[in-house]
Design a protein around this motif. Sequence first.
Motif, PDB file in Angstrom:
ATOM      1  N   PRO A 117     205.929  40.897 -15.451  1.00 34.44           N
ATOM      2  CA  PRO A 117     205.973  41.604 -16.568  1.00 34.44           C
ATOM      3  C   PRO A 117     206.783  42.928 -16.119  1.00 34.44           C
ATOM      4  CG  PRO A 117     203.879  40.935 -16.331  1.00 34.44           C
ATOM      5  CD  PRO A 117     204.602  40.479 -15.019  1.00 34.44           C
ATOM      6  N   LYS A 118     207.697  43.317 -17.191  1.00 34.26           N
ATOM      7  CA  LYS A 118     208.578  44.391 -16.955  1.00 34.26           C
ATOM      8  C   LYS A 118     207.624  45.697 -16.529  1.00 34.26           C
ATOM      9  CE  LYS A 118     212.627  42.984 -19.729  1.00 34.26           C
ATOM     10  NZ  LYS A 118     213.361  43.062 -20.438  1.00 34.26           N
ATOM     11  N   ASP A 119     206.629  45.841 -17.323  1.00 31.20           N
ATOM     12  CA  ASP A 119     205.736  46.983 -17.333  1.00 31.20           C
ATOM     13  C   ASP A 119     204.527  47.049 -16.442  1.00 31.20           C
ATOM     14  OD1 ASP A 119     204.431  49.543 -17.427  1.00 31.20           O
ATOM     15  OD2 ASP A 119     204.574  49.683 -19.490  1.00 31.20           O
ATOM     16  N   LEU A 120     204.361  47.162 -15.050  1.00 33.61           N
ATOM     17  CA  LEU A 120     203.233  47.103 -14.378  1.00 33.61           C
ATOM     18  C   LEU A 120     202.234  48.178 -14.508  1.00 33.61           C
ATOM     19  CD1 LEU A 120     204.644  45.096 -11.298  1.00 33.61           C
ATOM     20  CD2 LEU A 120     203.505  43.951 -13.378  1.00 33.61           C
ATOM     21  N   THR A 121     202.608  49.010 -15.228  1.00 35.32           N
ATOM     22  CA  THR A 121     201.737  50.214 -15.413  1.00 35.32           C
ATOM     23  C   THR A 121     200.395  49.953 -16.454  1.00 35.32           C
ATOM     24  OG1 THR A 121     202.933  51.430 -16.986  1.00 35.32           O
ATOM     25  CG2 THR A 121     203.531  51.825 -14.719  1.00 35.32           C
TER      26      THR A 121
ATOM     27  N   TYR B 129     199.281  44.208 -15.628  1.00 32.44           N
ATOM     28  CA  TYR B 129     198.698  44.007 -14.252  1.00 32.44           C
ATOM     29  C   TYR B 129     197.892  42.465 -14.419  1.00 32.44           C
ATOM     30  CZ  TYR B 129     195.455  44.208 -10.506  1.00 32.44           C
ATOM     31  OH  TYR B 129     194.540  43.896  -9.420  1.00 32.44           O
ATOM     32  N   ILE B 130     197.184  42.320 -15.579  1.00 33.69           N
ATOM     33  CA  ILE B 130     196.663  40.947 -15.639  1.00 33.69           C
ATOM     34  C   ILE B 130     197.533  39.821 -15.659  1.00 33.69           C
ATOM     35  CG2 ILE B 130     195.053  39.530 -16.988  1.00 33.69           C
ATOM     36  CD1 ILE B 130     193.461  42.154 -17.829  1.00 33.69           C
ATOM     37  N   VAL B 131     198.710  39.985 -16.413  1.00 34.68           N
ATOM     38  CA  VAL B 131     199.522  39.166 -16.484  1.00 34.68           C
ATOM     39  C   VAL B 131     200.326  38.531 -15.294  1.00 34.68           C
ATOM     40  CG1 VAL B 131     201.849  38.337 -17.528  1.00 34.68           C
ATOM     41  CG2 VAL B 131     200.234  39.236 -19.075  1.00 34.68           C
ATOM     42  N   SER B 132     200.312  39.516 -14.274  1.00 34.33           N
ATOM     43  CA  SER B 132     201.133  39.323 -13.179  1.00 34.33           C
ATOM     44  C   SER B 132     200.361  38.856 -12.222  1.00 34.33           C
ATOM     45  CB  SER B 132     201.342  40.722 -12.381  1.00 34.33           C
ATOM     46  OG  SER B 132     200.237  41.605 -12.179  1.00 34.33           O
ATOM     47  N   ASN B 133     198.669  38.739 -12.110  1.00 33.87           N
ATOM     48  CA  ASN B 133     197.801  37.988 -11.386  1.00 33.87           C
ATOM     49  C   ASN B 133     197.424  36.483 -11.975  1.00 33.87           C
ATOM     50  OD1 ASN B 133     196.908  39.670  -9.003  1.00 33.87           O
ATOM     51  ND2 ASN B 133     197.102  41.157 -10.693  1.00 33.87           N
TER      52      ASN B 133
ATOM     53  N   ALA C  22     196.967  50.578 -15.925  1.00 28.24           N
ATOM     54  CA  ALA C  22     196.930  49.503 -15.020  1.00 28.24           C
ATOM     55  C   ALA C  22     195.910  49.716 -13.955  1.00 28.24           C
ATOM     56  CB  ALA C  22     198.176  49.104 -14.157  1.00 28.24           C
ATOM     57  N   ASP C  23     195.663  50.861 -13.456  1.00 27.10           N
ATOM     58  CA  ASP C  23     194.820  51.218 -12.312  1.00 27.10           C
ATOM     59  C   ASP C  23     193.264  50.811 -12.527  1.00 27.10           C
ATOM     60  OD1 ASP C  23     196.723  52.552 -10.891  1.00 27.10           O
ATOM     61  OD2 ASP C  23     196.271  54.705 -11.446  1.00 27.10           O
ATOM     62  N   TRP C  24     192.939  50.752 -14.117  1.00 23.48           N
ATOM     63  CA  TRP C  24     191.702  50.275 -14.353  1.00 23.48           C
ATOM     64  C   TRP C  24     191.439  48.653 -13.946  1.00 23.48           C
ATOM     65  CZ3 TRP C  24     189.749  47.192 -18.560  1.00 23.48           C
ATOM     66  CH2 TRP C  24     188.179  47.024 -18.531  1.00 23.48           C
ATOM     67  N   GLY C  25     192.649  47.938 -14.281  1.00 25.55           N
ATOM     68  CA  GLY C  25     192.625  46.569 -13.652  1.00 25.55           C
ATOM     69  C   GLY C  25     192.692  46.431 -12.309  1.00 25.55           C
TER      70      GLY C  25
ATOM     71  N   LEU D 169     201.221  48.981  -7.491  1.00 26.93           N
ATOM     72  CA  LEU D 169     201.415  49.619  -8.848  1.00 26.93           C
ATOM     73  C   LEU D 169     201.967  50.844  -8.859  1.00 26.93           C
ATOM     74  CD1 LEU D 169     198.132  48.014 -10.106  1.00 26.93           C
ATOM     75  CD2 LEU D 169     200.349  47.663 -11.052  1.00 26.93           C
ATOM     76  N   GLY D 170     201.961  51.556  -7.587  1.00 25.63           N
ATOM     77  CA  GLY D 170     202.639  52.759  -7.577  1.00 25.63           C
ATOM     78  C   GLY D 170     201.564  53.965  -7.742  1.00 25.63           C
ATOM     79  N   SER D 171     200.220  53.634  -7.431  1.00 27.81           N
ATOM     80  CA  SER D 171     199.077  54.452  -7.561  1.00 27.81           C
ATOM     81  C   SER D 171     199.304  55.506  -6.764  1.00 27.81           C
ATOM     82  CB  SER D 171     197.847  53.712  -7.326  1.00 27.81           C
ATOM     83  OG  SER D 171     196.754  54.736  -7.217  1.00 27.81           O
ATOM     84  N   ASN D 172     199.195  56.818  -7.157  1.00 26.94           N
ATOM     85  CA  ASN D 172     199.471  57.955  -6.135  1.00 26.94           C
ATOM     86  C   ASN D 172     198.226  58.416  -5.385  1.00 26.94           C
ATOM     87  OD1 ASN D 172     197.632  59.436  -7.980  1.00 26.94           O
ATOM     88  ND2 ASN D 172     199.232  60.378  -8.977  1.00 26.94           N
ATOM     89  N   GLY D 173     197.122  57.724  -5.520  1.00 25.71           N
ATOM     90  CA  GLY D 173     196.072  57.998  -4.624  1.00 25.71           C
ATOM     91  C   GLY D 173     195.736  59.490  -4.619  1.00 25.71           C
ATOM     92  N   THR D 174     195.661  59.863  -5.854  1.00 26.92           N
ATOM     93  CA  THR D 174     195.196  61.357  -5.892  1.00 26.92           C
ATOM     94  C   THR D 174     193.847  61.502  -6.235  1.00 26.92           C
ATOM     95  OG1 THR D 174     196.035  61.758  -8.082  1.00 26.92           O
ATOM     96  CG2 THR D 174     197.639  62.260  -6.375  1.00 26.92           C
ATOM     97  N   GLY D 175     193.161  62.491  -6.334  1.00 31.75           N
ATOM     98  CA  GLY D 175     191.757  62.735  -6.683  1.00 31.75           C
ATOM     99  C   GLY D 175     191.655  62.864  -8.272  1.00 31.75           C
ATOM    100  N   SER D 176     190.431  62.790  -8.838  1.00 29.38           N
ATOM    101  CA  SER D 176     190.414  63.024 -10.065  1.00 29.38           C
ATOM    102  C   SER D 176     191.177  64.103 -10.651  1.00 29.38           C
ATOM    103  CB  SER D 176     188.995  62.864 -10.502  1.00 29.38           C
ATOM    104  OG  SER D 176     188.413  63.921  -9.990  1.00 29.38           O
TER     105      SER D 176
END
Length: 559
Positions: A142-146, A151-155, A182-185, A495-502
């Motif tokens: 999918p073009k938008d993995l965010t 996310y689900i479609v890609s898996n 997508a982070d939730w998925g 997915l490009g998660s920035n790994g930051t705190g809340s």
Amino acid sequence: MALGAEAGVRNGVGSSPSPVVVIGAGPAGLTAAYQLAEAGDPVVVVEADSVVGGISRTVERDGWRFDIGGHRFFTKVKPVEAFWHKVLSPEDFLLRPRMSRIFYDGQFYDYPIKLGNALSNLGVIEAFRCGLSFLWVRVHPPKDLTTLEGYIVSNYGWRLYNHFFKTYNEKLWAVSASEISADWGAQRIKGMSLWNAVWEPIRSSVAGKRRNKAKQVTSLIEEFEYPKFGPGMMWERCAEQVVGMGGEVEMETSAVTVHVEDGAAVAVTVRSGGSERRVPAAHVISSMPFTSLAHIVDPPVPEDVQAAAHDLRYRDFLTVALVVPEDKGFPDNWIYIHSPEVNVGRIQNFGTWSPYMVKDGRTCLGMEYFVFEGDELWNCTDAELVAMATKELATIGLVEPSDVEAGYVVRMPKAYPVYDDVYLDNVKVIRRWFEENAPNVHPVGRNGMHKYNNQDHSMYTAMLTVENIHGAHHDIWSVNVEEEYHEVDEARSALGSNGTGSDGTGSGGSGSGGTGSGGTGRDAPIIPRRVAEVGASTAGRAGRLVVRMAGPGADATTP
């Protein structure tokens, strides 16, 4: 180390041997109280409700027991697991098989997906199409993995996404999966894909069950522990033990004011039975909704903090519990309802969780609805809800209306914080004010921190908070229980998660376990603000649980 003059001075609250005041007797609050009492610290727990456990309580009506949401006791956080077994004895736990299915288009599908069952229900042609769809997204993702959809479609591929994921997520969050982050998925279905779902059962049949839980995908656990009288049994027993160790647990007692002087909380005014009294406090541990906490500070917090608190939203929840003959139930713990023609999102069978929850020859089916307080479903009468749930059971094909013997409605306002696209900023404003102006006020738990987590994560924030009171320096906002699971964290970086705190500040925290690159606990399903606006009228108010029996003259409310 017990609290005393040294602890008081260290935390800037003087040398008074005042107790720690814990607001809320849910999993986080009672865990904190237990740890404090065990260490010899004076502790006072105040709970506005008449029942302990929060959303992890067990509701009892006429001998039936209802679990609000379904709580599997399965964790890879060792301190939490040890705590459960300290509070309850081995004979208090049942080891239950995990079984869940998906209902879609008139068919029941095993979940996690099993190849033979899926082929049988889908048919060879549709199964082949699903396989091709999965292979297609391997080459053309999918073009938008965010987004959650991407996310689900890609898996799983587009066809399986439409079969098994789209409708349920729309029921759960009242918005299209293409509008959820997508982070939730990535954490919710972490380590899961069509390949893993098919391969894990094959691997298990050849090599046996995994001995190392840390290597097992959470969604694929095959058994779990469960208190025989429901999750509320854990917290009822915990409260008793807190009292037995010298702590105080005061029910139907609300915290109405947190008094702040000279940069610290010094007391909490509580209300019970129409009268108020002031309780001195060395520390305040709060699991009440973060928005409510900000509104009861005296002197009042600044306008920007009040505005941020008022701007937080909540998702509400109701269960319609229907009594039916035991043979009309099903073997699953719950069934996910992906059929768009009915409103119910999931159905529990309380009898399969524990035979102690139901009566001989009968079981109780919990029809779960995800709602906003004040919307159409929420405003239905109990009789209307029981009638609707009964009709939907028949529509699904599980139970005939004539088999339903009784019905109960269980409402849970503020069951889940809403994670809209501005909530992080609001939480950051409130959090920063407390850290700078009342650092001995410690928010814990899901609602207390307005943070997406499960029972074990809520408990762990409380455990680390008590360690902080005793001199440690954990950053509980960076706790990430899911890091303990070691589940395909590569999905986040992909997915490009920035790994930051809340709060977007990044990571870390010191101390034992639970902190890691993710830094946000379980990632929240970010939804558009327009959806969260539905619940705007309820912001800032503490929720209460309402239990009613449908039928003439039957009305019982638990405030």
